[in-house]
Design a protein around this motif. Sequence first.
Motif, mmCIF file in Angstrom:
data_model
loop_
_atom_site.group_PDB
_atom_site.id
_atom_site.type_symbol
_atom_site.label_atom_id
_atom_site.label_comp_id
_atom_site.label_asym_id
_atom_site.label_seq_id
_atom_site.Cartn_x
_atom_site.Cartn_y
_atom_site.Cartn_z
ATOM 1 N N ILE A 77 0.851 -1.277 0.018
ATOM 2 C CA ILE A 77 -0.020 -0.015 0.037
ATOM 3 C C ILE A 77 1.027 1.168 -0.056
ATOM 4 C CG2 ILE A 77 -1.811 1.230 1.139
ATOM 5 C CD1 ILE A 77 -2.750 -1.465 2.280
ATOM 6 N N MET A 78 0.928 1.836 -1.122
ATOM 7 C CA MET A 78 2.112 2.810 -1.396
ATOM 8 C C MET A 78 1.473 4.175 -0.892
ATOM 9 S SD MET A 78 3.443 1.784 -5.235
ATOM 10 C CE MET A 78 1.627 2.175 -6.096
ATOM 11 N N ASP A 79 1.622 4.447 0.448
ATOM 12 C CA ASP A 79 0.924 5.523 1.110
ATOM 13 C C ASP A 79 1.832 6.627 1.305
ATOM 14 O OD1 ASP A 79 -1.199 6.827 1.691
ATOM 15 O OD2 ASP A 79 -1.531 6.002 3.631
ATOM 16 N N GLY A 80 1.371 8.126 1.307
ATOM 17 C CA GLY A 80 2.295 9.233 1.947
ATOM 18 C C GLY A 80 2.820 10.117 0.789
ATOM 19 N N ASN A 81 2.299 9.924 -0.176
ATOM 20 C CA ASN A 81 2.638 10.748 -1.482
ATOM 21 C C ASN A 81 2.451 12.268 -0.868
ATOM 22 O OD1 ASN A 81 3.841 8.594 -2.575
ATOM 23 N ND2 ASN A 81 2.203 8.830 -4.389
ATOM 24 N N GLY A 82 1.147 12.472 -0.566
ATOM 25 C CA GLY A 82 0.610 13.855 -0.483
ATOM 26 C C GLY A 82 1.506 14.518 0.813
ATOM 27 N N ARG A 83 1.635 13.589 1.852
ATOM 28 C CA ARG A 83 2.186 14.100 3.175
ATOM 29 C C ARG A 83 3.905 14.505 3.080
ATOM 30 N NH1 ARG A 83 0.404 9.838 7.070
ATOM 31 N NH2 ARG A 83 -0.521 8.925 4.995
ATOM 32 N N ARG B 228 4.604 12.207 -7.983
ATOM 33 C CA ARG B 228 5.618 12.076 -9.071
ATOM 34 C C ARG B 228 6.997 11.386 -8.316
ATOM 35 N NH1 ARG B 228 7.777 17.527 -11.638
ATOM 36 N NH2 ARG B 228 5.765 17.793 -12.387
ATOM 37 N N ARG B 229 7.414 11.835 -7.498
ATOM 38 C CA ARG B 229 8.564 11.348 -6.555
ATOM 39 C C ARG B 229 8.234 9.894 -6.392
ATOM 40 N NH1 ARG B 229 13.600 13.009 -3.763
ATOM 41 N NH2 ARG B 229 13.575 11.489 -2.310
ATOM 42 N N GLY B 230 6.928 9.568 -5.998
ATOM 43 C CA GLY B 230 6.821 8.104 -5.689
ATOM 44 C C GLY B 230 6.868 7.174 -6.941
#
Length: 265
Positions: A29-35, A49-51
Amino acid sequence: MRVTAQANLRDLAAHGIDPARLPEHVAIIMDGNGRWAQRRGLNRLYGHRRGKTSVRAIVQLSRKLGIRYLSLYAFSTENWGRPTDEVSGLMRLLKHYLTTELERMMKDRVRLMVIGNPRKLPKDVQQALRHSVEQTRHNDGLTVILALSYSAREEIASAMRAIARRVKRGDLEPEDIGEDTIAQSLGTAGIPDPDLLIRTSGEVRLSNFLLWQVAYTEIYITETLWPDFRERDFLEALREFQSRERRFGGVPEAPADQGRLRAAH
Ligand code: IPE
Ligand code: IPE
Ligand code: MG
């Protein structure tokens, strides 16, 4: 020292990892991009984008390690409710990823699969997806399963509808519906259940991901945000996985000595 993928392969033992006991299927679960972006005062899209770079790194490493299946939760049904510019930005990134990665996937013999409801995606993204899935279908290396517009509950509901149709046609008796009937009616039919589920960014929940399939999956939560999650973090998750005792409802294995003692009595 920066851990590179090449070094990892040679130094698995140095990381405390037994190459013979790697998981066959890892789900993330690839989470935390927004933060990640917000903490830098950037638009959330910079995090997505970095994700993408993390996705590339983890796909490469999984392939090199010989992991068979990697499931990536990229976009949930619920994520459609996000602001339209974030959703359209994500769709653009997805299409860009698919087009730029295809050549590499072919070279690396990576097979791409999709679970979820891609019909809800923009037409050009659907087309790029179909093309990549079609082109890579005979590749025999790592299988990457992208969960897109995915909801585990909807996946189960859809399986139930398919099973009900078979019963209605007279092809299946209700008494013959078993766990296997259901498993084989899901988007993941034919794929073994995940051995390890990783969730980044510290949230301790499943957020509607693979609910049926994770019945006995080992769960690993890390505070690291997805855009920062790289080879070193993946290896740490594998090391932790190998330290777990999977019991599947049984009792702990008796240490060898105890076994011998018991046999001697
Ligand atoms: C995960 O990162 C990516 C998607 C859900 C598409 P988020 O965008 O959920 O990042 P946070 O949780 O808000 O930090
Ligand atoms: C789960 O993350 C979905 C993906 C990673 C694609 P979310 O950020 O959407 O989940 P919640 O809202 O924290 O449960
Ligand atoms: Mg999130």
